[in-house]
Design a protein around this motif. Sequence first.
Motif, PDB file in Angstrom:
ATOM      1  N   CYS A  51      13.364  10.107  -1.051  1.00 51.46           N
ATOM      2  CA  CYS A  51      12.259   9.861  -2.024  1.00 51.46           C
ATOM      3  C   CYS A  51      13.337   9.485  -3.181  1.00 51.46           C
ATOM      4  O   CYS A  51      14.149  10.566  -3.865  1.00 51.46           O
ATOM      5  N   PRO A  52      13.082   8.329  -3.910  1.00 52.40           N
ATOM      6  CA  PRO A  52      13.910   8.089  -5.172  1.00 52.40           C
ATOM      7  C   PRO A  52      13.217   8.781  -6.152  1.00 52.40           C
ATOM      8  O   PRO A  52      14.116   8.564  -7.280  1.00 52.40           O
ATOM      9  N   ARG A  53      12.344   9.359  -6.119  1.00 58.85           N
ATOM     10  CA  ARG A  53      11.712  10.336  -7.493  1.00 58.85           C
ATOM     11  C   ARG A  53      12.179  11.772  -7.415  1.00 58.85           C
ATOM     12  O   ARG A  53      12.722  12.361  -8.162  1.00 58.85           O
ATOM     13  N   CYS A  54      12.322  12.384  -5.899  1.00 58.35           N
ATOM     14  CA  CYS A  54      12.506  13.646  -5.827  1.00 58.35           C
ATOM     15  C   CYS A  54      13.724  14.136  -4.879  1.00 58.35           C
ATOM     16  O   CYS A  54      13.932  15.480  -4.662  1.00 58.35           O
TER      17      CYS A  54
ATOM     18  N   VAL B  98       0.790  -1.356   0.045  1.00 55.15           N
ATOM     19  CA  VAL B  98      -0.037   0.001   0.015  1.00 55.15           C
ATOM     20  C   VAL B  98       0.934   1.225   0.123  1.00 55.15           C
ATOM     21  O   VAL B  98       0.436   1.992  -0.781  1.00 55.15           O
ATOM     22  N   ASP B  99       2.149   1.258   0.859  1.00 54.89           N
ATOM     23  CA  ASP B  99       2.726   2.432   0.789  1.00 54.89           C
ATOM     24  C   ASP B  99       3.458   2.619  -0.570  1.00 54.89           C
ATOM     25  O   ASP B  99       3.510   3.746  -1.173  1.00 54.89           O
ATOM     26  N   GLU B 100       3.825   1.570  -1.421  1.00 53.30           N
ATOM     27  CA  GLU B 100       4.271   1.402  -2.686  1.00 53.30           C
ATOM     28  C   GLU B 100       3.300   2.176  -3.665  1.00 53.30           C
ATOM     29  O   GLU B 100       3.700   2.974  -4.759  1.00 53.30           O
ATOM     30  N   ILE B 101       1.995   1.699  -3.766  1.00 50.79           N
ATOM     31  CA  ILE B 101       1.138   2.168  -4.416  1.00 50.79           C
ATOM     32  C   ILE B 101       0.871   3.541  -4.486  1.00 50.79           C
ATOM     33  O   ILE B 101       0.757   3.996  -5.268  1.00 50.79           O
ATOM     34  N   LEU B 102       0.565   4.114  -3.058  1.00 51.19           N
ATOM     35  CA  LEU B 102       0.112   5.435  -2.605  1.00 51.19           C
ATOM     36  C   LEU B 102       1.364   6.318  -3.202  1.00 51.19           C
ATOM     37  O   LEU B 102       1.129   7.505  -3.925  1.00 51.19           O
ATOM     38  N   TRP B 103       2.724   5.907  -2.913  1.00 45.20           N
ATOM     39  CA  TRP B 103       3.579   6.760  -3.589  1.00 45.20           C
ATOM     40  C   TRP B 103       3.806   6.844  -5.201  1.00 45.20           C
ATOM     41  O   TRP B 103       3.843   7.856  -5.497  1.00 45.20           O
ATOM     42  N   ARG B 104       3.761   5.662  -5.643  1.00 43.31           N
ATOM     43  CA  ARG B 104       3.455   5.910  -7.254  1.00 43.31           C
ATOM     44  C   ARG B 104       2.374   6.706  -7.779  1.00 43.31           C
ATOM     45  O   ARG B 104       2.515   7.266  -8.727  1.00 43.31           O
TER      46      ARG B 104
ATOM     47  N   ARG C 215      -0.374   1.392  11.769  1.00 43.79           N
ATOM     48  CA  ARG C 215       0.582   0.708  10.787  1.00 43.79           C
ATOM     49  C   ARG C 215       1.887   1.643  10.441  1.00 43.79           C
ATOM     50  O   ARG C 215       1.409   3.010  10.186  1.00 43.79           O
ATOM     51  N   SER C 216       2.904   1.340  10.839  1.00 49.64           N
ATOM     52  CA  SER C 216       3.952   2.114  10.157  1.00 49.64           C
ATOM     53  C   SER C 216       3.901   2.558   8.526  1.00 49.64           C
ATOM     54  O   SER C 216       3.828   1.726   7.895  1.00 49.64           O
ATOM     55  N   THR C 217       3.932   3.944   8.350  1.00 48.32           N
ATOM     56  CA  THR C 217       3.710   4.459   7.139  1.00 48.32           C
ATOM     57  C   THR C 217       4.646   5.339   6.601  1.00 48.32           C
ATOM     58  O   THR C 217       5.079   6.354   7.292  1.00 48.32           O
ATOM     59  N   LEU C 218       5.281   5.199   5.509  1.00 46.72           N
ATOM     60  CA  LEU C 218       6.172   5.891   4.753  1.00 46.72           C
ATOM     61  C   LEU C 218       5.832   6.510   3.700  1.00 46.72           C
ATOM     62  O   LEU C 218       5.040   5.988   2.775  1.00 46.72           O
ATOM     63  N   TRP C 219       5.878   8.050   3.530  1.00 47.50           N
ATOM     64  CA  TRP C 219       5.618   8.823   2.201  1.00 47.50           C
ATOM     65  C   TRP C 219       6.494   9.847   1.987  1.00 47.50           C
ATOM     66  O   TRP C 219       7.192  10.227   2.875  1.00 47.50           O
ATOM     67  N   CYS C 220       6.174  10.451   1.024  1.00 44.98           N
ATOM     68  CA  CYS C 220       7.069  11.818   0.483  1.00 44.98           C
ATOM     69  C   CYS C 220       6.334  12.909   0.642  1.00 44.98           C
ATOM     70  O   CYS C 220       5.179  13.176  -0.078  1.00 44.98           O
ATOM     71  N   PRO C 221       6.517  13.859   1.382  1.00 47.94           N
ATOM     72  CA  PRO C 221       5.567  15.059   1.612  1.00 47.94           C
ATOM     73  C   PRO C 221       5.838  15.861   0.213  1.00 47.94           C
ATOM     74  O   PRO C 221       4.858  16.705   0.225  1.00 47.94           O
ATOM     75  N   THR C 222       6.434  15.738  -0.485  1.00 42.08           N
ATOM     76  CA  THR C 222       6.731  16.475  -1.969  1.00 42.08           C
ATOM     77  C   THR C 222       5.793  15.659  -2.916  1.00 42.08           C
ATOM     78  O   THR C 222       4.859  16.465  -3.500  1.00 42.08           O
ATOM     79  N   CYS C 223       5.972  14.612  -3.011  1.00 44.78           N
ATOM     80  CA  CYS C 223       5.156  14.069  -4.132  1.00 44.78           C
ATOM     81  C   CYS C 223       3.943  13.548  -3.605  1.00 44.78           C
ATOM     82  O   CYS C 223       2.873  13.423  -4.592  1.00 44.78           O
ATOM     83  N   GLN C 224       3.487  13.411  -2.344  1.00 43.83           N
ATOM     84  CA  GLN C 224       2.381  13.206  -1.862  1.00 43.83           C
ATOM     85  C   GLN C 224       1.743  14.087  -0.737  1.00 43.83           C
ATOM     86  O   GLN C 224       1.555  13.863   0.417  1.00 43.83           O
ATOM     87  N   PRO C 225       1.336  15.265  -1.272  1.00 40.64           N
ATOM     88  CA  PRO C 225       0.986  16.296  -0.185  1.00 40.64           C
ATOM     89  C   PRO C 225      -0.127  16.021   0.365  1.00 40.64           C
ATOM     90  O   PRO C 225      -1.049  15.727  -0.079  1.00 40.64           O
ATOM     91  N   ASP C 226      -0.401  16.724   1.507  1.00 44.88           N
ATOM     92  CA  ASP C 226      -1.470  16.265   2.511  1.00 44.88           C
ATOM     93  C   ASP C 226      -2.461  17.286   1.960  1.00 44.88           C
ATOM     94  O   ASP C 226      -2.389  18.401   1.818  1.00 44.88           O
TER      95      ASP C 226
ATOM     96  N   SER D  25      14.873   2.498  -7.358  1.00 38.19           N
ATOM     97  CA  SER D  25      13.363   3.027  -7.763  1.00 38.19           C
ATOM     98  C   SER D  25      12.479   2.856  -7.243  1.00 38.19           C
ATOM     99  O   SER D  25      11.419   3.349  -7.620  1.00 38.19           O
ATOM    100  N   TRP D  26      12.337   1.934  -6.282  1.00 35.87           N
ATOM    101  CA  TRP D  26      11.135   1.623  -5.524  1.00 35.87           C
ATOM    102  C   TRP D  26      11.224   2.137  -4.104  1.00 35.87           C
ATOM    103  O   TRP D  26      12.214   2.373  -3.418  1.00 35.87           O
ATOM    104  N   LEU D  27      10.061   2.800  -3.596  1.00 29.29           N
ATOM    105  CA  LEU D  27      10.199   3.454  -2.074  1.00 29.29           C
ATOM    106  C   LEU D  27      10.378   2.562  -1.261  1.00 29.29           C
ATOM    107  O   LEU D  27      11.094   2.740  -0.412  1.00 29.29           O
ATOM    108  N   THR D  28      10.208   1.081  -1.280  1.00 28.38           N
ATOM    109  CA  THR D  28      10.358   0.052  -0.328  1.00 28.38           C
ATOM    110  C   THR D  28      11.881  -0.186  -0.189  1.00 28.38           C
ATOM    111  O   THR D  28      12.411  -0.325   0.979  1.00 28.38           O
ATOM    112  N   GLY D  29      12.650   0.360  -1.321  1.00 31.29           N
ATOM    113  CA  GLY D  29      14.375   0.026  -1.274  1.00 31.29           C
ATOM    114  C   GLY D  29      14.640   0.872  -0.276  1.00 31.29           C
ATOM    115  O   GLY D  29      15.989   1.081  -0.039  1.00 31.29           O
ATOM    116  N   HIS D  30      14.047   1.987   0.201  1.00 26.57           N
ATOM    117  CA  HIS D  30      14.724   2.992   1.065  1.00 26.57           C
ATOM    118  C   HIS D  30      13.812   3.182   2.603  1.00 26.57           C
ATOM    119  O   HIS D  30      14.201   3.975   3.274  1.00 26.57           O
ATOM    120  N   ARG D  31      13.163   2.125   2.844  1.00 21.65           N
ATOM    121  CA  ARG D  31      12.391   2.116   3.958  1.00 21.65           C
ATOM    122  C   ARG D  31      13.302   1.939   5.270  1.00 21.65           C
ATOM    123  O   ARG D  31      13.224   2.785   6.044  1.00 21.65           O
TER     124      ARG D  31
END
Length: 266
Positions: free
Chosen positions: A240-243, A179-185, A255-266, A227-233
Amino acid sequence: MPELPDVEGFRRVAKQAAHRQVREVRVHDAQVLRGVGSEAFQRTLRRRYLAEPRRHGKWLLIGTAGAANAPASPPVVLLHFGMTGNLQWCPHDAELHDHDRVVFDFAAGELRYRDMRKLTGIHLAREQDEVDDLLAGLGPDAQQIEAAEFGERLTRTRRRLKPALMDQSVIAGLGNICVDEILWRARIHPNRSTADLTDDDLDRLYREMRAMLREAVRVGRVPDGPSWLTGHRDEPDRRCPRCSTALRRTRIGGRSTLWCPTCQPD
């Protein structure tokens, strides 16, 4: 914790036992058996042939066929892997692992159910009704669900997005890492309300889910490449592997949740 891609990997392992006859079953730890004792489990499966395994969500189902004095309704073995379970195909002379709980013996080798923590385990369904009862609370499989049903099931109640995607009664097979990977993508914040999702959001979520699962199933796990978020957990300086923004971690829905504040703004 094994999720849909992992269980697809276990399904490929179990395929090595398909159409082979069980010579015997050795139960080394009966605590992993659910609703059946060791002797009944061994007696029921001995000399039966295992069918092609199939998966629904995080469950692996292995039908059986053909044995002397066999019941008219062939039993089905249902395996759930909890936090630490897996399947191994081993030669007969391979040393028994400390966490090998049940071993299915065939002429060509052994199929071993290995689990350290024993949080779930193995069920034996003697009738189709028992299979239906065990899977009754599951939603459609994440690999099989169509886009329209995906959107309808996800937005039928107002709740936070990440817990909704992880709810096995909504969609079966997705866990924390998926789910973390999907939401980041999809560039969507995990704390968004399902009621606020637009049609574009839902379309993007569905497409990214399908693409992510397709790649992950190919290798039998969620990849942890750069290139995967999972690779940086687990990196000390998570970026963020993207930005390259510093990743944030919090708990959502317990659940522990990982996200990028730039790519996934609140």
